[in-house]
Design an enzyme around this catalytic site. Structure first.
Site, PDB file in Angstrom:
ATOM      1  N   ASP A   1      -5.540  38.643  28.776  1.00 50.23           N
ATOM      2  CA  ASP A   1      -4.475  37.914  28.088  1.00 50.23           C
ATOM      3  C   ASP A   1      -4.840  37.507  26.657  1.00 50.23           C
ATOM      4  O   ASP A   1      -4.762  38.316  25.750  1.00 50.23           O
ATOM      5  CB  ASP A   1      -4.085  36.702  28.960  1.00 50.23           C
ATOM      6  CG  ASP A   1      -2.776  36.061  28.552  1.00 50.23           C
ATOM      7  OD1 ASP A   1      -2.203  36.501  27.546  1.00 50.23           O
ATOM      8  OD2 ASP A   1      -2.322  35.123  29.220  1.00 50.23           O
TER       9      ASP A   1
ATOM     10  N   HIS B   1       1.176  35.956  35.459  1.00 53.27           N
ATOM     11  CA  HIS B   1       0.913  34.528  35.744  1.00 53.27           C
ATOM     12  C   HIS B   1       1.590  34.086  37.056  1.00 53.27           C
ATOM     13  O   HIS B   1       0.909  33.813  38.024  1.00 53.27           O
ATOM     14  CB  HIS B   1       1.325  33.592  34.596  1.00 53.27           C
ATOM     15  CG  HIS B   1       0.737  33.953  33.275  1.00 53.27           C
ATOM     16  ND1 HIS B   1      -0.621  34.054  33.077  1.00 53.27           N
ATOM     17  CD2 HIS B   1       1.303  34.262  32.072  1.00 53.27           C
ATOM     18  CE1 HIS B   1      -0.863  34.405  31.815  1.00 53.27           C
ATOM     19  NE2 HIS B   1       0.291  34.536  31.190  1.00 53.27           N
TER      20      HIS B   1
HETATM   21 ZN    ZN Z   1       0.535  36.934  28.015  1.00 54.11          ZN
END
Ligand code: ZN
Length: 458
Positions: free
Chosen positions: A323, A272
């Protein structure tokens, strides 16, 4: 016995080779690549082969809750990452090892049909539902390796060190399946997990830290000391609250603190890294660390937008991951990433391109090379004699791809494609998915349905 594929084209680091003959041995290892006809049994494929996509960030069990956190009965309530996490914890607490494996096998079969041939599993559901370690510390990791083997996808198992409930805070009750209390506990888990990967030739191991909030400073240092040359994965700076909590606790921003306190290098894969200031963007790029971007999940959770343009200008490298698996299409990940930047900057050319201005080719090249590094695979050659033949085959009868000149194929794919443009996916020289069908679909779907029925979460 060796077999030979004939493709209309094969994507090499120097561009398209047309036509292309690829010979593989009985283990699926490439033994020859040529534009000239090779002797033997030839399977002629009306398609173009590109390297398999690398899915650099996965929490497989979360696939079971895709789409379930979208009902908001009270429009005035604040639903965000933290409320989504409550739902996710409840599901993590409910699964037994069989259910966990069946869900992962289904997910991995679906990943293959979308063109992924390798996944990094950021795995933190280690213990039984009461929080007690299984006899095999890596029981749940072993299940992920088994699921990958069933589906036929490569897996980098990244057992996650998860120790705290937040900066300086004890874990909460709902995190009990995740916890390694000490670095020693984690290193034992890592050792067992590495043994688990030995049951499958396409499995290997990585080292993972859940986040700065989840592991204390000295324990993290002890874990890193054992990393050797393994890829190191960690979530970082995904949430604004995480940044402010870190500022309160360490008096520095998460990435700033990590860069100042550890020898961050090209083995690091920062997942991220959404909320960065300029000095952090520069720091990551200069360290050689990679960023793992998960645009469909980041969008779904309302995380924020990664400063891609500035990162690329500084030479930063990035891969993609799915994810939470709210989306599984690698082309969509690239598009969401690109379009988020276009919409906020009013500029169309976001991917800086050293590939003749071809943004599609640039995106594919970046996610293959950085994605492989996230798996501990340092090969930058798309296809190499002596390496497994893992590829996605683009359908030459697909209207837009079939009518494109070779130099337009990758951008056509990235900006307009999905899995309906694939003939299938080949791993170790075998069709794992052909014409949209996984070769073990019936068995995998049946187990998945049984487990979802038992869990009663959908
Ligand atoms: Zn994650």
């Amino acid at each position: 016995m060796n077999k030979i594929f004939k493709f209309e084209g094969l994507l090499t680091n120097e561009g398209w080779m047309c036509p292309a003959f690829v010979e593989v041995d009985n283990k699926g290892i490439i033994s020859n690549i040529s534009t000239e006809k090779l002797e033997g049994d030839i399977e002629t494929v009306s398609g173009f082969a590109i390297p398999g996509f690398q899915n650099a960030h996965s929490h497989s069990f979360q696939y079971a809750m895709s789409g379930l956190a979208e009902i908001h009965p009270d429009p005035t309530s604040q639903d965000d990452f933290w409320s989504w996490r409550e739902t996710m914890y409840n599901i993590a607490l409910s699964m037994n090892p069989d259910q966990f494996e069946h869900i992962a096998a289904m997910l991995y079969a679906e990943m293959l049909s979308h063109g992924y041939t390798h996944v990094a599993e950021f795995h933190y559901v280690h213990h039984d539902p009461n929080g007690k370690p299984y006899t095999n510390l890596a029981e749940m990791g072993q299940r992920l390796v088994s699921a990958a083997k069933t589906a036929g996808i490569g897996i980098t198992l990244v057992p996650i060190f998860y120790q705290k409930g937040g900066f300086g805070q004890n874990p909460v009750e709902k995190q009990r399946r995740f916890i390694s209390a000490t670095a020693m506990d984690y290193l034992e888990l890592l050792d067992s997990s590495e043994k688990a990967t030995q049951s499958y030739a396409k499995a290997n191991i990585g080292l993972g830290i859940h986040s700065l909030r989840a592991v204390d400073e000295s324990s993290m240092r002890a874990a890193f000391a054992e990393a050797k040359d393994l890829p190191i994965h960690m979530h970082i700076a995904e949430q604004l609250k995480e940044v402010s909590d870190c500022l309160d606790f360490y008096k520095q921003r998460p990435v700033e603190w990590l860069l100042d306190n550890y020898d961050v290098n090209g083995n690091f894969h920062l997942v991220h890294a959404t909320h960065l200031v300029d000095s952090e963007v520069m720091g990551i790029a200069q360290s050689g660390a990679h960023v793992v971007l998960c645009p469909s999940t980041e969008g779904n959770l309302g995380d924020g937008i990664f400063p891609l343009q500035s990162f690329q200008q500084k030479g930063g490298k990035w891969s993609i991951g799915t994810d939470s698996h709210i989306g599984l299409n690698p082309l969509e990940e690239l598009r969401i990433l690109d379009y988020g930047q276009r919409l906020t900057t009013h500029r169309r050319n976001q991917f800086i391109s050293d590939t003749n201005g071809d943004t599609g080719a640039f995106g594919i090249d970046m996610v293959i090379k950085s994605g492989r590094k996230a798996m501990g695979n340092k090969s930058e050659n798309y296809f190499t004699i002596g390496q497994p033949f893992d590829a996605v085959i683009l359908d030459a009868s697909s209207p837009l791809i079939g009518t494109s000149r070779p130099e337009h194929i990758l951008s056509t794919l990235v900006y307009s494609g999905d899995r309906t443009n694939f003939n299938g996916t080949v791993v170790d020289g075998d069709w794992k998915v052909k014409d949209g069908q996984h070769h073990l679909k019936d068995e995998i779907v049946s187990n998945f349905k049984k487990s979802l029925g038992e869990l009663k979460i959908r």
